[in-house]
Design a protein around this motif. Structure first.
Motif, mmCIF file in Angstrom:
data_model
loop_
_atom_site.group_PDB
_atom_site.id
_atom_site.type_symbol
_atom_site.label_atom_id
_atom_site.label_comp_id
_atom_site.label_asym_id
_atom_site.label_seq_id
_atom_site.Cartn_x
_atom_site.Cartn_y
_atom_site.Cartn_z
ATOM 1 N N ALA A 1 44.423 110.021 -52.259
ATOM 2 C CA ALA A 1 44.008 109.566 -50.929
ATOM 3 C C ALA A 1 43.781 110.754 -50.001
ATOM 4 O O ALA A 1 42.847 110.759 -49.188
ATOM 5 N N GLU A 2 44.615 111.769 -50.115
ATOM 6 C CA GLU A 2 44.475 112.953 -49.262
ATOM 7 C C GLU A 2 43.180 113.702 -49.580
ATOM 8 O O GLU A 2 42.496 114.188 -48.675
ATOM 9 N N GLU A 3 42.828 113.784 -50.860
ATOM 10 C CA GLU A 3 41.595 114.468 -51.246
ATOM 11 C C GLU A 3 40.367 113.712 -50.759
ATOM 12 O O GLU A 3 39.387 114.321 -50.319
ATOM 13 N N ILE A 4 40.427 112.405 -50.820
ATOM 14 C CA ILE A 4 39.300 111.594 -50.321
ATOM 15 C C ILE A 4 39.157 111.773 -48.822
ATOM 16 O O ILE A 4 38.048 111.970 -48.312
ATOM 17 N N ALA A 5 40.278 111.726 -48.077
ATOM 18 C CA ALA A 5 40.237 111.906 -46.623
ATOM 19 C C ALA A 5 39.720 113.292 -46.268
ATOM 20 O O ALA A 5 38.923 113.448 -45.330
ATOM 21 N N LYS A 6 40.156 114.331 -46.997
ATOM 22 C CA LYS A 6 39.691 115.691 -46.736
ATOM 23 C C LYS A 6 38.188 115.792 -46.992
ATOM 24 O O LYS A 6 37.459 116.418 -46.210
ATOM 25 N N GLY A 7 37.700 115.166 -48.059
ATOM 26 C CA GLY A 7 36.272 115.179 -48.350
ATOM 27 C C GLY A 7 35.457 114.513 -47.253
ATOM 28 O O GLY A 7 34.373 114.980 -46.888
ATOM 29 N N ILE A 8 35.978 113.428 -46.701
ATOM 30 C CA ILE A 8 35.280 112.739 -45.604
ATOM 31 C C ILE A 8 35.251 113.626 -44.372
ATOM 32 O O ILE A 8 34.223 113.774 -43.711
ATOM 33 N N ARG A 9 36.397 114.228 -44.039
ATOM 34 C CA ARG A 9 36.457 115.109 -42.863
ATOM 35 C C ARG A 9 35.535 116.314 -43.024
ATOM 36 O O ARG A 9 34.855 116.717 -42.079
ATOM 37 N N ASP A 10 35.521 116.903 -44.209
ATOM 38 C CA ASP A 10 34.691 118.087 -44.441
ATOM 39 C C ASP A 10 33.202 117.764 -44.421
ATOM 40 O O ASP A 10 32.383 118.639 -44.136
ATOM 41 N N SER A 11 32.813 116.535 -44.717
ATOM 42 C CA SER A 11 31.395 116.185 -44.749
ATOM 43 C C SER A 11 30.844 115.824 -43.371
ATOM 44 O O SER A 11 29.639 115.650 -43.216
#
Length: 79
Positions: free
Chosen positions: A59-69
């Motif tokens: 979940a943290e990796e998905i959230a980080k990917g959304i924030r970074d995009s």
């Protein structure tokens, strides 16, 4: 609603009375085929709209990917 359907059916029957017996048999055949094709079970799309996310990321990796995009193009104009 039933009275509207009855009225429509009466109009169709009045039209069908003018057709030949062969044409009437063709209509019966086509109606039968259309009913047979409608009998197949329909897929329940409501049940398929729920489910789990399929992926190997946490979940943290998905959230980080959304924030970074995210992109910001806000320009502040001076007064």
């Amino acid at each position: 609603m039933a009275s509207i359907n009855n009225h429509i059916l009466d109009n169709y029957l009045a039209f069908l009375e003018t057709l030949s017996p062969g044409a009437k048999l063709d209509i019966i055949s086509k109606l039968t085929q259309s009913l047979k094709s409608e009998i197949k079970p329909r897929e329940n799309l409501f049940d398929t709209s729920f489910g789990a996310w399929i992926g190997s990321e946490s979940a943290e990796e998905i959230a980080k990917g959304i924030r970074d995009s995210r992109t910001f193009n806000r320009q502040i104009e001076g007064l």
